[in-house]
Design a protein around this motif. Sequence first.
Motif, PDB file in Angstrom:
ATOM      1  N   THR A   1      28.992   9.974 -19.841  1.00  0.00           N
ATOM      2  CA  THR A   1      28.201   9.753 -20.792  1.00  0.00           C
ATOM      3  C   THR A   1      28.619   8.887 -21.980  1.00  0.00           C
ATOM      4  O   THR A   1      29.832   9.109 -22.388  1.00  0.00           O
ATOM      5  CB  THR A   1      27.582  11.224 -21.293  1.00  0.00           C
ATOM      6  N   LYS A   2      27.876   8.178 -22.410  1.00  0.00           N
ATOM      7  CA  LYS A   2      28.230   7.009 -23.535  1.00  0.00           C
ATOM      8  C   LYS A   2      27.978   7.776 -24.961  1.00  0.00           C
ATOM      9  O   LYS A   2      26.959   8.543 -24.911  1.00  0.00           O
ATOM     10  CB  LYS A   2      27.528   5.794 -23.624  1.00  0.00           C
ATOM     11  N   SER A   3      28.711   7.814 -25.904  1.00  0.00           N
ATOM     12  CA  SER A   3      28.414   8.137 -27.286  1.00  0.00           C
ATOM     13  C   SER A   3      27.288   7.379 -27.880  1.00  0.00           C
ATOM     14  O   SER A   3      26.972   6.391 -27.658  1.00  0.00           O
ATOM     15  CB  SER A   3      29.710   8.184 -27.822  1.00  0.00           C
ATOM     16  N   PHE A   4      26.877   8.081 -29.131  1.00  0.00           N
ATOM     17  CA  PHE A   4      25.923   7.281 -30.031  1.00  0.00           C
ATOM     18  C   PHE A   4      26.668   5.964 -30.347  1.00  0.00           C
ATOM     19  O   PHE A   4      25.984   4.949 -30.300  1.00  0.00           O
ATOM     20  CB  PHE A   4      25.826   8.087 -31.192  1.00  0.00           C
ATOM     21  N   TYR A   5      27.915   5.761 -30.628  1.00  0.00           N
ATOM     22  CA  TYR A   5      28.557   4.698 -31.129  1.00  0.00           C
ATOM     23  C   TYR A   5      28.802   3.633 -30.164  1.00  0.00           C
ATOM     24  O   TYR A   5      28.685   2.474 -30.292  1.00  0.00           O
ATOM     25  CB  TYR A   5      29.861   4.940 -31.892  1.00  0.00           C
ATOM     26  N   GLU A   6      28.758   4.176 -28.882  1.00  0.00           N
ATOM     27  CA  GLU A   6      28.964   3.032 -27.713  1.00  0.00           C
ATOM     28  C   GLU A   6      27.580   2.634 -27.448  1.00  0.00           C
ATOM     29  O   GLU A   6      27.562   1.058 -26.817  1.00  0.00           O
ATOM     30  CB  GLU A   6      29.446   3.685 -26.645  1.00  0.00           C
ATOM     31  N   VAL A   7      26.728   3.275 -27.836  1.00  0.00           N
ATOM     32  CA  VAL A   7      25.203   2.665 -27.415  1.00  0.00           C
ATOM     33  C   VAL A   7      24.575   1.745 -28.376  1.00  0.00           C
ATOM     34  O   VAL A   7      23.776   0.916 -28.220  1.00  0.00           O
ATOM     35  CB  VAL A   7      24.295   3.833 -26.715  1.00  0.00           C
ATOM     36  N   PHE A   8      24.777   2.471 -29.572  1.00  0.00           N
ATOM     37  CA  PHE A   8      24.127   1.728 -30.873  1.00  0.00           C
ATOM     38  C   PHE A   8      25.009   1.216 -31.685  1.00  0.00           C
ATOM     39  O   PHE A   8      26.129   1.519 -32.145  1.00  0.00           O
ATOM     40  CB  PHE A   8      23.304   2.968 -31.663  1.00  0.00           C
ATOM     41  N   ALA A   9      24.806   0.042 -32.096  1.00  0.00           N
ATOM     42  CA  ALA A   9      25.602  -0.706 -33.097  1.00  0.00           C
ATOM     43  C   ALA A   9      25.376  -0.455 -34.276  1.00  0.00           C
ATOM     44  O   ALA A   9      23.805   0.043 -34.665  1.00  0.00           O
ATOM     45  CB  ALA A   9      25.145  -2.261 -33.117  1.00  0.00           C
TER      46      ALA A   9
END
Length: 176
Positions: free
Chosen positions: A167-175
């Motif tokens: 699972t990707k974290s919030f910061y990995e998904v959204f700039a």
Amino acid sequence: MMTQNAIWKEVRPIDRYQVRLVGTVDSSQLKALFQLYQPLIGQQAIALYTTLWSETEGDFRYTAEKKHEWLIKAMNTPLDQIYASRLRLEGVGLLRTYRSDEGSDQPYRLFVYELHPPLSIERFFADDVLSVWLYNRVGAAHFKQLRARYSGYFSHESQDGTAIEVTKSFYEVFAS
């Protein structure tokens, strides 16, 4: 077991109680209550939990005050057994009890029974104390059957047990 006089120092039929439900109880938690907690604390403690739970009628406020005498009649159970069941519920984290002495002019005390939902099935099996206690209580074969039966509740496990979380974290998904 405590004598009747010793029980009455803790709770009496004239003492009042209110119930407060903390959170909701879903169907998987009810399964956990009956399949996982009941072998540990017994059917009478489960009956006390469900009786108190049913009094909340789905709201999250305090219920109206009732006398413990009502619980004795509703459950058809002596007060000492209700008290023992209460302690078992407290011991496994399903109930927190608060008492206020309404003042010296009142002949009764008020108890607030704060019901907590059962652990999710996944969290129950992850809890070292509860899962080991259940294992020792029901035996290895039945414990393995229960765990296998509810393995679908363990989202982090694959069929062969080798899955890793990606699972990707919030910061990995959204700039930002």
